[in-house]
Enzyme design. Structure first.
Site, short mmCIF file in Angstrom:
data_model
loop_
_atom_site.label_atom_id
_atom_site.label_comp_id
_atom_site.label_asym_id
_atom_site.label_seq_id
_atom_site.Cartn_x
_atom_site.Cartn_y
_atom_site.Cartn_z
N GLY A 227 -8.79 -5.75 -1.08
CA GLY A 227 -9.43 -5.21 0.14
C GLY A 227 -9.56 -6.53 0.75
O GLY A 227 -9.38 -7.44 0.30
N HIS B 113 -1.01 -10.05 -6.91
CA HIS B 113 -0.50 -8.52 -6.53
C HIS B 113 0.92 -8.35 -7.16
O HIS B 113 2.03 -8.80 -6.99
CB HIS B 113 -0.40 -8.55 -5.23
CG HIS B 113 -1.54 -8.70 -4.21
ND1 HIS B 113 -2.21 -7.65 -3.82
CD2 HIS B 113 -2.28 -9.65 -3.86
CE1 HIS B 113 -3.35 -8.15 -3.25
NE2 HIS B 113 -3.42 -9.49 -3.44
N GLU C 70 2.19 -5.47 -7.00
CA GLU C 70 3.11 -4.47 -6.30
C GLU C 70 4.16 -5.13 -5.26
O GLU C 70 5.01 -4.30 -4.62
CB GLU C 70 1.91 -3.54 -5.57
CG GLU C 70 1.27 -4.20 -4.53
CD GLU C 70 -0.02 -4.91 -4.74
OE1 GLU C 70 0.03 -5.40 -6.05
OE2 GLU C 70 -0.77 -5.31 -4.01
N ASP D 63 13.16 11.53 9.45
CA ASP D 63 11.70 12.03 9.32
C ASP D 63 11.66 13.28 9.45
O ASP D 63 11.17 14.19 8.85
CB ASP D 63 10.63 11.29 9.95
CG ASP D 63 10.88 9.52 9.55
OD1 ASP D 63 11.70 9.40 8.67
OD2 ASP D 63 10.28 8.84 10.44
N LYS E 107 9.53 4.87 3.88
CA LYS E 107 10.95 5.53 4.22
C LYS E 107 12.02 5.77 3.25
O LYS E 107 12.57 6.73 3.44
CB LYS E 107 11.28 4.26 5.37
CG LYS E 107 12.47 4.57 6.10
CD LYS E 107 12.03 5.48 7.41
CE LYS E 107 13.27 5.91 8.27
NZ LYS E 107 12.66 6.56 9.39
#
Ligand code: XMP
Length: 524
Positions: A66, A180, A182, A238, A380
């Site tokens: 955060g 992190h 990720e 999309d 995506k």
């Protein structure tokens, strides 16, 4: 489902991990990395109640990073009851600091803030670091850190300036990472997250994109009931995926609108008609509004003015067609997660706004439809995987992005039908050469631009004075920055020869060697 994702089908029959969103820019990325481990994973509010968590029965909770400090007034805090549920918890960065602070450790500003790649040493045994080398590079981005781990925690890893870069609780399944896992810069991040979901949460990893489709179908049917849904098709991946998904879910209750604005590339309108009208048998409304768009654009050269005109006319045309479809209640849009986060459209979330994006909120609320955005949680490449599961053809799934204002922003200067035709022919050659040379998939975006610049040439025995075409090809991860592609000379040569030989009105071809920044990908 208005402004909420049907992708967040929380009560999944699959093993689920919840990411509590404390506003870090990578919160959704954590969820996506967990899904890569074939575990259903969604983002939830940071203050989700323990009761709601019990209903969902997740296998694990991840507390995201955060932007604030945990000790700052007004910083997002979790509901304390989540620590008593006995569900494995992994706190990442701010999330780790929250866990530690909650359990009596001190969190304070670092002596030296760490941003970027940092060498990490694993110092303790734990299932979280199973198969992870003792020394490795990780991605850090923090100004605070846990100062003293209390006796109930064991440090698992450290960096030069961060003694508690990872930790575990002695008796409870609670873990923390200051770095992190990720982001791709953390080499072993995938392994660490896999260890968390498999070794600590006990997930078997059985979730697949096809499970997402099945869940979405159930959720969409329930949400829509017997009502009609309108979906605007652009020909891009999309909106095509949204339409294919909805078609699978509600079949004849779906009506698609495709507005031909006269600014499309060769064969685009026909491809949409073939795929959605003929192949899927969708109730497809193709509105040929080319003349209306071109009339409105006549004499306009300014890029922003072009965009505004196209946006306005599009809404008018779409509104007229949509209102002619009886009983329509919902409007489906292909908003992706990066659109949401970059536009700051996720107003309920604590994340900071980064930039205003052109794709969100294109159609105004006053049209009166309820919004369905089934891709709102996805990235995506996840949407592409979904498109493949739904049986969309390769060339649709892997198509380079094409801007909403279409060729208008690639036909520099005044937009005239004959100039658009020149551009279309040149663009077709560029793309054809890329495909022939197996380069299309190595490049994220490539196209031709028609320049309003005349130069002298010689053709046969005659002098020509014609416009120039620029070829643009970029490699990029996120379209926010991009490198020009070092195109092989032979390919450039074929493109140039074909364009100058066969496209009437062009006697010169140039290759764009500018990166973004300072340039942008499009020329306008
Ligand atoms: P730029 O030119 O800003 O482009 O580097 C980044 C990405 O956005 C696309 N783009 C647009 N997409 N409407 C759109 O829907 C627009 O007005 C627009 N302008 C740029 C561009 O093609 C690239 O993928």
């Amino acid at each position: 489902m208005t402004q909420q994702s049907s992708g967040s089908s929380l009560s999944s029959p699959h093993e689920t991990v919840l990411v509590l969103d404390f506003g870090g820019q990578t919160a959704q990325l954590i969820a996506r990395r967990v899904r890569e481990q074939n575990v259903h994973c969604v983002l939830v509010r940071h203050d989700i109640s323990p009761e709601r968590i019990r209903e969902i029965q997740p296998r694990g909770l991840i507390l995201s990073g955060g932007p604030m400090s945990v000790y700052e007034k007004g910083s997002p805090q979790p509901n304390r009851g989540i620590f008593d549920l006995g569900i494995p918890i992994l706190g990442i960065c701010y999330g780790m600091q929250l866990v530690c602070r909650e359990m009596g450790c001190e969190v304070s500003p670092c002596p030296s803030r760490e941003f970027g790649r940092t060498a990490l040493t694993v110092v303790g045994e734990s299932p979280l670091f199973l198969g992870v080398p003792p020394e490795q590079l990780v991605w850090m981005s923090h100004g605070d850190q846990v100062k003293n781990l209390t006796a109930q925690f064991t440090p698992l890893a450290s960096t030069d300036s961060c003694p508690a870069a990872a930790m575990r609780h002695h008796t409870q399944p609670i873990y923390g990472l200051q770095f992190h896992p990720e982001v791709t810069h953390t080499k072993c991040g995938g392994q660490i997250l896999r260890n968390f979901v498999q070794e600590i949460c006990g997930c078997r990893g059985e979730w697949k994109m096809s499970s997402f489709v099945d869940e979405q179908i159930v959720a969409l049917r329930e949400w829509v009931g017997k009502s009609r849904v309108i979906c605007g098709l652009s020909g891009g991946v999309d909106s095509s995926v949204v339409a294919a998904l909805l078609h699978k879910a509600i079949g004849p209750q779906l009506s698609c609108i495709f507005v031909d604005n006269g600014l499309l590339r060769t064969g685009e309108s026909e491809a949409v008609r073939r795929r959605f009208g003929d192949h899927f048998g969708v109730d497809l409304h193709v509105v040929d509004a080319s003349e209306r768009f071109l009339t409105a654009l006549a004499g306009v050269s300014d890029p922003q003015e072009k965009r505004m005109i196209i946006g306005r006319v599009f809404i008018e045309v779409f509104r007229h067609e949509a209102l002619s479809i009886p009983d329509a209640r919902f409007l489906a849009q292909g908003t992706l997660y990066p659109d949401v986060i970059e536009s700051g459209a996720d107003k309920d979330g604590p994340a900071a706004t980064i930039k205003a994006h052109h794709n969100v909120g294109g159609l105004p609320a006053e049209l009166g439809f309820e919004l369905i955005e089934p891709l709102r949680d996805l990235f995506k490449d996840e949407v592409r995987a979904l498109g493949q599961v739904l049986g969309l053809p390769e060339e649709m799934v892997w198509r380079h992005p094409f801007p909403g204002p279409g060729l208008a922003v690639r036909c520099l200067g005044e937009i005239l039908p004959e100039r658009l035709e020149v551009l279309r022919q040149a663009d077709t050659i560029v793309i054809d050469e890329l495909r022939k040379n197996n380069l299309y998939h190595k490049i994220q975006q490539a196209f031709a631009v028609l320049l309003p610049v005349r130069s002298v040439g010689v053709m046969g025995d005659g002098r020509t004075y014609q416009e120039a075409v620029a070829i643009r090809a970029v490699q990029t991860e996120d379209f926010m920055s991009a490198d020009w592609y070092p195109m092989p000379y032979e390919v450039l040569q074929s493109m140039s020869t074909r364009i100058t030989n066969t496209v009437r009105g062009v006697n010169r071809v140039v290759y764009d060697i500018s990166s973004k920044p300072p340039s942008t990908i499009e020329w306008e």
